[in-house]
Each structure stands twice: as structure tokens, then as C-alpha cells.
Design a protein around this motif. Structure first.
Motif, short mmCIF file in Angstrom:
data_model
loop_
_atom_site.label_atom_id
_atom_site.label_comp_id
_atom_site.label_asym_id
_atom_site.label_seq_id
_atom_site.Cartn_x
_atom_site.Cartn_y
_atom_site.Cartn_z
N GLY A 21 35.62 -51.09 4.14
CA GLY A 21 35.20 -49.80 4.67
C GLY A 21 33.72 -49.55 4.43
N LEU A 22 33.21 -49.98 3.28
CA LEU A 22 31.79 -49.84 2.99
C LEU A 22 30.96 -50.69 3.95
CD1 LEU A 22 29.75 -48.51 1.10
CD2 LEU A 22 30.02 -50.45 -0.45
N LEU A 24 31.82 -51.46 7.01
CA LEU A 24 31.83 -50.74 8.29
C LEU A 24 30.85 -49.58 8.28
CD1 LEU A 24 35.67 -50.64 9.06
CD2 LEU A 24 33.93 -52.07 10.15
N LEU A 25 30.75 -48.89 7.15
CA LEU A 25 29.79 -47.79 7.04
C LEU A 25 28.36 -48.31 7.22
CD1 LEU A 25 29.15 -44.81 6.38
CD2 LEU A 25 29.11 -45.49 3.95
N TYR A 26 28.05 -49.42 6.55
CA TYR A 26 26.72 -50.03 6.71
C TYR A 26 26.48 -50.44 8.16
CZ TYR A 26 25.59 -50.36 1.72
OH TYR A 26 25.27 -50.07 0.43
N PHE A 28 27.79 -49.16 11.03
CA PHE A 28 27.61 -48.06 11.96
C PHE A 28 26.38 -47.21 11.65
CE2 PHE A 28 32.17 -48.90 12.65
CZ PHE A 28 32.14 -49.03 14.03
N THR A 29 25.96 -47.18 10.38
CA THR A 29 24.77 -46.39 10.04
C THR A 29 23.51 -47.24 9.97
OG1 THR A 29 25.18 -46.68 7.66
CG2 THR A 29 26.13 -44.74 8.73
N SER A 33 21.70 -48.20 14.29
CA SER A 33 20.44 -47.45 14.36
C SER A 33 19.23 -48.37 14.42
CB SER A 33 20.32 -46.50 13.17
OG SER A 33 20.30 -47.23 11.96
N SER A 55 22.15 -55.46 5.74
CA SER A 55 22.54 -54.38 4.83
C SER A 55 23.70 -54.74 3.91
CB SER A 55 22.93 -53.13 5.64
OG SER A 55 21.85 -52.67 6.41
#
Length: 440
Positions: A21-22, A24-26, A28-29, A33, A55
Motif C-alpha cells: 500500500g505504501l 501504491l501511495l508513492y 500515485f503521489t 505527478s 521513490s
């Protein structure tokens, strides 16, 4: 302990949702971007991969080392090493660490797969280099974490390794000396189109952490005699110190960017003298672009401008982020970019009439190039470009106005005299007999 029971108890299983999950967070953020700034240009699978992984190196290595330490501590707590050796210690360690290793590898592969799918980019052999680098380094961190967990209580080793590894890897990119980033296991640069890491650039990452892991494994090895144990211990220290020093010696003189290999793209060439070479991925018809190049060169020659016709004009996007200078025979120009913006003729003009000195007179140099630009129908483009370039100088407007006046007067001359005027003006720009104006 049965295999399925051990698997259910393995820390990698119950931490996998949070770890992935971490990632995936990296993704998408971070990736979404960052990549939007270049996705309108030319890129390949290696470019996508380098952005997707940028990341996640630090968090992957932190998870790998800390969970390995936890699993090692669990084996110590359960007294596994004191039991009769029904299985070898290596086999026991492998079974405990395999889920941790698979989780770490999944953390590296997940963003790559997502990024390639999102950008609709087919994977290539080159795009596997950085994931394989990360997987090799993660494996070394797993080994080190496991061996630390054997001698340090897991309630201490797990959080300490997580923090130290994460901070050490993540901070290396933003700190000096630069060699730190080249041994950290985190690839320190996003790859441009047609770029790949060199073997020399990959070596310090693997050698640094790999030698420490191998040295620690040797120190863990048991000998039947005190002499053998001492020899193995000294060999482990020598491997760890020698590998660390070698990786430092390889990378210590590098700047912020690692060595890169360029030109890794399929190229299509069209015509002869000049031959126009473009990356196949650009999807540009070489014939139409070549007609613009030839039209500028022929018009300048007809106007009496003495230029050396190139034998080849290649797209400098093939050079990645490196600056490869043009020669008289081979020109490197941003053909893909100029085709997209409709400025190919202007780009060719700037290369064709480059003055033979690094600091030409600000008026004479501009008036010579402006006259050549008007000859090929790019006078307005040159004036617009110079209007922007000269805004930084207080005398910029006067310099450009004076150059325009000179060219206007020259255009009233007969064609043969205009060619002589251009030659004289280009000479004045570089021989110190200029206008006396200074760009200030």
C-alpha cells in the motif's frame, strides 16, 4: 514447525498489505505527478521504469532489512538454533527469509508494472536493468538484516534497521560527497530517452552492500577449530572492507550524475548528403523533415553564404541528457522537438550560420545572423528569439534595433553585394572591429 504454519507467522505476510500500500501511495503521489512533465515528449520503457522506481528504493530496502531481522529474532526466540540439526541452518534461514525477499521484490516490480501499463509502453530488455539492480541490493539487505537479528534483540534491531536503512538510502541522493548516492542502491537519476546505465555505474551499488553481506555471511560461518574460525572471521572483514573501499574508489570522482550509455533506440535514416537520422519511436517522416533541412541549406548557398554542407543530421534526442557537440560533417539537432513546434528551418539556420567565435560583437554578430535568417524566411523568428534573449541586458533593445537597421540597409543592396556585406559583417563580429556596443 510445519511449513504452512511458519508461513502464516512470517512477518512478510502480515506486513505485505501495508508495504505494498505504501508503494501504491508513492506511485500515485510521486510517479504520476513527476512523469507528467515529460510524457508529452519522447520516452521509452527504461525512462518509465526509472521514474517509477525513484521513490521506492529506500522503503523497499528498509522493509527488507527490518523484516529479515524480525524473522531472525523469531528463530532465536523459538530456540531453533539449539535444536538438533535435522535441517541445515542455511535451509532454515532460506525458508524464513523467502517471503521477506519476495515481498521486497514485489515492492520493486509493482510500480514498474503499473507505470508501463499506464503509459501503454511495452517492456524492453533495458527496462529490466534497474529492477534487477534493486532486487540484488534488496537481497543483500535481507542477508544483513537476518545476521543482525541473530545477535541483536529483534525489538531493537527491527526499528533501528528500518530507520537507518531508509534514511541512509533516501538521504544519499541529496547529500555530498556525491559518491554516497552512487553506492546507496538507489539509482540517482531518471533516464532520458535512449539512455541506459553502464555496467560501471551499476557496480558500486552492488559491490558496496553485497560485500558487506558476503563478509557478514563469512563471519557467521562456523569452523571446527579456533584457527579456522579466526581465518573465516578475518576473511569476512577483508571482503567487507575491500568491497566497500573498491566501490568508493570507483565512484569517488563522479559528479552528481552517474555514467550513462546513450543511443539505445532504433534509428531510421533518410536520404544522402545530408542524411537525416531520426528515432523510429518519434514516428516522423524523414522525407518531409529532410526537405526543410535541404531548403535552408540550398537557400543560404544561393545567397552566397559560405557554409560546409553536413553529410548527416541526427536527432540529438538520441544522446539522452548528454550534450554531444556537432562537427562539420555531422550535426546533432533537436529534430523531434523542432518538428513538433514547427521550428526545424530556424533550428537548421542557427546551426548553419554559427559564427566562428565564442563571444561575437553583440551588434555585428546579430546583424549577420539576422540577415541570413531573412534570406530563409526566418527573420521574424530570429527577432522574436533575440527579443527574449536580450531582456536581461539594459542595452538589449538598442542592440537589437541597431542590428535590424543594419540589415534593412543591407537588403537595399544588390544580391551580390549583400553576400559580401554578410561576409564582412560576420568577420567584424569576431575580429574586434565591431560596433563598440556592449551587452550590459
Amino acid at each position: 514447525m510445519r511449513g504452512t504454519t511458519g508461513l502464516r507467522l512470517n512477518s512478510a505476510i502480515w506486513t505485505a498489505p501495508a508495504a505494498l500500500g505504501l508503494v501504491l501511495l508513492y506511485f500515485f503521489t510521486g510517479f504520476l505527478s513527476d512523469f507528467r512533465f515529460i510524457e508529452d515528449g519522447l520516452y521509452d520503457a527504461s525512462t518509465v521504469t526509472s521514474y517509477a522506481l525513484s521513490s521506492v528504493y529506500a522503503v523497499t530496502y528498509a522493509v527488507a532489512s527490518s523484516l529479515a531481522a524480525w524473522e531472525s529474532g523469531r528463530l532465536v526466540r523459538d530456540g531453533v538454533w539449539r535444536l538438533a540439526p535435522a535441517r541445515s541452518q542455511v535451509h532454515v534461514a532460506f525458508n524464513a527469509l523467502l517471503p521477506v525477499l519476495l515481498l521486497a521484490w514485489s515492492m520493486l516490480l509493482l510500480p514498474v508494472v503499473l507505470a508501463l501499463a499506464r503509459q501503454d509502453t511495452m517492456p524492453t530488455g533495458g527496462c529490466l536493468i534497474l529492477p534487477l539492480l534493486g532486487m540484488a541490493v534488496a537481497t543483500a539487505h535481507v542477508i544483513i538484516g537476518f545476521l543482525v537479528g541473530r545477535v541483536v534483540p529483534r525489538l531493537v534491531a527491527t526499528p533501528v534497521l528500518a530507520v537507518l536503512v531508509f534514511y541512509g538510502v533516501a538521504a544519499s541522493w541529496s547529500r555530498e560527497p556525491f559518491w554516497l548516492r552512487h553506492v546507496s542502491g538507489q539509482w540517482p537519476a531518471e533516464l532520458a530517452f535512449a539512455e541506459l546505465p553502464t555496467v560501471e555505474a551499476l557496480l558500486p551499488h552492488v559491490l558496496f552492500i553485497g560485500s558487506i553481506a558476503l563478509g557478514a555471511m563469512l563471519m557467521w560461518a562456523h569452523g571446527q577449530s579456533a584457527l579456522r574460525r579466526t581465518a573465516v572471521l578475518l576473511a569476512g572483514v577483508a571482503v567487507a572492507v575491500g568491497g566497500t573501499w573498491t566501490s568508493y574508489a570507483v565512484a569517488r570522482d563522479w559528479g552528481p550524475a552517474p555514467p550513462l550509455s546513450t543511443g539505445h533506440a532504433s534509428v531510421v535514416c533518410t536520404g544522402r548528403a545530408p542524411e537525416i537520422c531520426l528515432p523510429e519511436a518519434a514516428g516522423i517522416k524523414g522525407t518531409s523533415l529532410r526537405s526543410d533541412v535541404v531548403a535552408v541549406l540550398n537557400r543560404l548557398a544561393q545567397a552566397g553564404v559560405a557554409i560546409r554542407q553536413p553529410t548527416k543530421v541526427s536527432d540529438d534526442v538520441l544522446n539522452g541528457q548528454s550534450d554531444r557537440p556537432s562537427t562539420r560533417a555531422v550535426w546533432w539537432l533537436p529534430l523531434t522537438e523542432s518538428h513538433a513546434t514547427g521550428t526545424t528551418r530556424f533550428t537548421v539556420l542557427r546551426q548553419a550560420v554559427a559564427l566562428p567565435c565564442s563571444s561575437p560583437d553583440p551588434v555585428a554578430g546579430r546583424s549577420a545572423v539576422l540577415w541570413a535568417a531573412t534570406v530563409v524566411g526566418e527573420g521574424d523568428a530570429y527577432v522574436k528569439w533575440q527579443s527574449q534573449e536580450l531582456q536581461q541586458f539594459s542595452t538589449g533593445e538598442q542592440i537589437l534595433d541597431t542590428a535590424i537597421e543594419r540589415v534593412t540597409d543591407a537588403q537595399a543592396l544588390p544580391p551580390a553585394e549583400q553576400a559580401a556585406w554578410y561576409a564582412a559583417e560576420a568577420g567584424r563580429a569576431c575580429d574586434g572591429r565591431g560596433s563598440g556596443w556592449a551587452a550590459s
